[in-house]
Write a protein that holds these residues in place. Sequence first.
Motif, PDB file in Angstrom:
ATOM      1  N   PRO A 164     -92.815  65.575 -46.810  1.00 35.86           N
ATOM      2  CA  PRO A 164     -92.848  65.097 -45.425  1.00 35.86           C
ATOM      3  C   PRO A 164     -92.079  66.055 -44.510  1.00 35.86           C
ATOM      4  CG  PRO A 164     -91.195  63.866 -46.649  1.00 35.86           C
ATOM      5  CD  PRO A 164     -91.721  64.943 -47.577  1.00 35.86           C
ATOM      6  N   GLN A 165     -92.771  66.837 -43.699  1.00 40.09           N
ATOM      7  CA  GLN A 165     -92.168  67.932 -42.946  1.00 40.09           C
ATOM      8  C   GLN A 165     -91.084  67.465 -41.975  1.00 40.09           C
ATOM      9  OE1 GLN A 165     -93.048  71.309 -43.278  1.00 40.09           O
ATOM     10  NE2 GLN A 165     -91.386  71.808 -41.894  1.00 40.09           N
ATOM     11  N   ASP A 166     -91.351  66.426 -41.207  1.00 36.25           N
ATOM     12  CA  ASP A 166     -90.444  66.053 -40.122  1.00 36.25           C
ATOM     13  C   ASP A 166     -89.540  64.868 -40.455  1.00 36.25           C
ATOM     14  OD1 ASP A 166     -91.435  68.085 -38.569  1.00 36.25           O
ATOM     15  OD2 ASP A 166     -92.949  66.829 -37.603  1.00 36.25           O
ATOM     16  N   ARG A 167     -89.532  64.409 -41.682  1.00 36.45           N
ATOM     17  CA  ARG A 167     -88.644  63.319 -42.077  1.00 36.45           C
ATOM     18  C   ARG A 167     -87.367  63.919 -42.650  1.00 36.45           C
ATOM     19  NH1 ARG A 167     -91.680  58.333 -44.867  1.00 36.45           N
ATOM     20  NH2 ARG A 167     -89.540  57.567 -44.614  1.00 36.45           N
ATOM     21  N   PHE A 168     -86.515  64.377 -41.736  1.00 38.58           N
ATOM     22  CA  PHE A 168     -85.314  65.104 -42.147  1.00 38.58           C
ATOM     23  C   PHE A 168     -84.393  64.240 -42.997  1.00 38.58           C
ATOM     24  CE2 PHE A 168     -85.561  67.852 -38.039  1.00 38.58           C
ATOM     25  CZ  PHE A 168     -86.729  68.422 -38.519  1.00 38.58           C
ATOM     26  N   GLY A 169     -84.435  62.925 -42.804  1.00 34.91           N
ATOM     27  CA  GLY A 169     -83.569  62.033 -43.566  1.00 34.91           C
ATOM     28  C   GLY A 169     -83.960  61.877 -45.014  1.00 34.91           C
ATOM     29  N   ASP A 170     -85.158  62.311 -45.385  1.00 35.40           N
ATOM     30  CA  ASP A 170     -85.598  62.226 -46.777  1.00 35.40           C
ATOM     31  C   ASP A 170     -85.131  63.455 -47.549  1.00 35.40           C
ATOM     32  OD1 ASP A 170     -86.760  59.800 -46.535  1.00 35.40           O
ATOM     33  OD2 ASP A 170     -88.820  60.493 -46.531  1.00 35.40           O
ATOM     34  N   LYS A 171     -83.833  63.580 -47.731  1.00 38.51           N
ATOM     35  CA  LYS A 171     -83.314  64.703 -48.517  1.00 38.51           C
ATOM     36  C   LYS A 171     -83.699  64.517 -49.981  1.00 38.51           C
ATOM     37  CE  LYS A 171     -79.417  66.200 -45.693  1.00 38.51           C
ATOM     38  NZ  LYS A 171     -78.011  66.654 -45.706  1.00 38.51           N
ATOM     39  N   ALA A 172     -83.976  65.624 -50.635  1.00 39.99           N
ATOM     40  CA  ALA A 172     -84.429  65.542 -52.025  1.00 39.99           C
ATOM     41  C   ALA A 172     -83.842  66.672 -52.851  1.00 39.99           C
ATOM     42  CB  ALA A 172     -85.959  65.609 -52.087  1.00 39.99           C
ATOM     43  N   ALA A 173     -83.608  66.376 -54.115  1.00 38.13           N
ATOM     44  CA  ALA A 173     -83.276  67.436 -55.072  1.00 38.13           C
ATOM     45  C   ALA A 173     -84.500  68.337 -55.210  1.00 38.13           C
ATOM     46  CB  ALA A 173     -82.902  66.829 -56.415  1.00 38.13           C
ATOM     47  N   PHE A 174     -84.267  69.628 -55.458  1.00 36.22           N
ATOM     48  CA  PHE A 174     -85.373  70.581 -55.462  1.00 36.22           C
ATOM     49  C   PHE A 174     -85.177  71.606 -56.557  1.00 36.22           C
ATOM     50  CE2 PHE A 174     -87.171  74.662 -53.830  1.00 36.22           C
ATOM     51  CZ  PHE A 174     -88.503  74.273 -53.720  1.00 36.22           C
ATOM     52  N   SER A 175     -86.216  71.796 -57.346  1.00 36.94           N
ATOM     53  CA  SER A 175     -86.244  72.909 -58.295  1.00 36.94           C
ATOM     54  C   SER A 175     -87.636  73.516 -58.237  1.00 36.94           C
ATOM     55  CB  SER A 175     -85.904  72.448 -59.718  1.00 36.94           C
ATOM     56  OG  SER A 175     -86.806  71.447 -60.152  1.00 36.94           O
ATOM     57  N   LEU A 176     -87.708  74.816 -58.493  1.00 35.53           N
ATOM     58  CA  LEU A 176     -88.954  75.548 -58.317  1.00 35.53           C
ATOM     59  C   LEU A 176     -89.101  76.581 -59.420  1.00 35.53           C
ATOM     60  CD1 LEU A 176     -91.397  76.182 -56.386  1.00 35.53           C
ATOM     61  CD2 LEU A 176     -89.928  77.894 -55.327  1.00 35.53           C
ATOM     62  N   ALA A 177     -90.279  76.623 -60.026  1.00 32.43           N
ATOM     63  CA  ALA A 177     -90.617  77.655 -61.009  1.00 32.43           C
ATOM     64  C   ALA A 177     -91.701  78.537 -60.415  1.00 32.43           C
ATOM     65  CB  ALA A 177     -91.100  77.021 -62.312  1.00 32.43           C
TER      66      ALA A 177
END
Length: 408
Positions: A95-108
């Motif tokens: 969700p691009q503009d939902r700044f309050g939805d912080k999430a853990a992130f990992s990327l391969a």
Amino acid sequence: MAGRETITLRATGDRLQRLGFTGNALSIDSATLDGVPVAASVQEDVLSFDLPKPLARGRIVRLALTYHGRPARGLSGSATSLYTTYFACDWMICPQDRFGDKAAFSLALRVPTGMDTLSVGRLIARAPTRDGGEVHRWKAPRPYSPYLFGFAVGRFARAGDRIGSAKLSYLSDVADTAELKRRFAETSQMVQFLSDRAGAPLPVSEYSQLLVEGREAQEAATYSVLGVDALATKADDPTEDWAVVHELAHQWWGNLVTCATLQDFWLNEGITTFMTAAWKEHRYGRAAYDAELAVARGRLDKARAAGFDKPLAWDGRYPNLATRRAVQYSKGALFMDHLRAILGEDAFWAGLRRYTRKHAGGLVTSMDLEKAMEASSGRDLHPLFSEWVSGADNASEPPPPAAPAPAS
């Protein structure tokens, strides 16, 4: 591009029947919720997944996706590199503009052998693949808003520095090591200045600056992308180092302390625009500070001349991006300067430190800044914040056509 993505989410309402994300140009090849297939659809720029049965409040589920396509936005590059920009939700599902939805992130990232990568956090693993390539695995140090996710791939020259326990890294495929050292020579001094004003050290253990062609100036969660044409061409030129310090300042105001919704986006951008001026005052003197704020005042005056001026936390739609920035960036910086003049040096900076430390890692509204400034000064600032920030008297005006959310 093609990708596999897993999103772990928790239902915050009862009987949730649909999941909504920012629509994009990607094609969903498969989607399952805890292993059960779900259908995807796009309507009015919203990507939706209809659930096989409603979710109860508090239920935690996993949405697993595969997708492919050519993103319409969010990716830039050259013949030798590729990097993401503001629109993260054009190359992944979020969700691009939902700044309050912080999430853990990992990327391969699957890349050809010998390529360099950059992403959020730090590189935790690097392994060969059977086809002769490599997979680079990155992991963020804390949850971030989705627009701050990103990556870069290329063959990069590198330089670096340290400040305290933090590592500073400079990368580019358009500049050599010597030029990187010259262009980012003052980054460590900027970190020291901003740490002092924030009352908190650099929030990440490694901060990177990626130098590319053009006028790019965009923060990501633990790095910034900066275009050659946005940086100073002359040493000690107080008019041309705004991009470096502005994007660096977002590590505190925007990335660490984040506005809960787009309504209070001025807390991200107005504070960092003001801190750019504050750095210039520290580095070059009061005239440089005044000149930076004069630029902000000119942009706001232009919007006012066009008949558009709104409170900082106005919840309506802006007619265009320049006008949005004139209010949330420029007017926000001018309000911070006004607060500084009214409260005095000690109370103002104490209030900013209180605000930053108390809400580190969390979400804020304008009321949080108001309370911090009141606590540091012992003054009732509600009338002042009402005048500049909330502006309830403008709430009944009809909104103009929508403008997009601004990149930094």
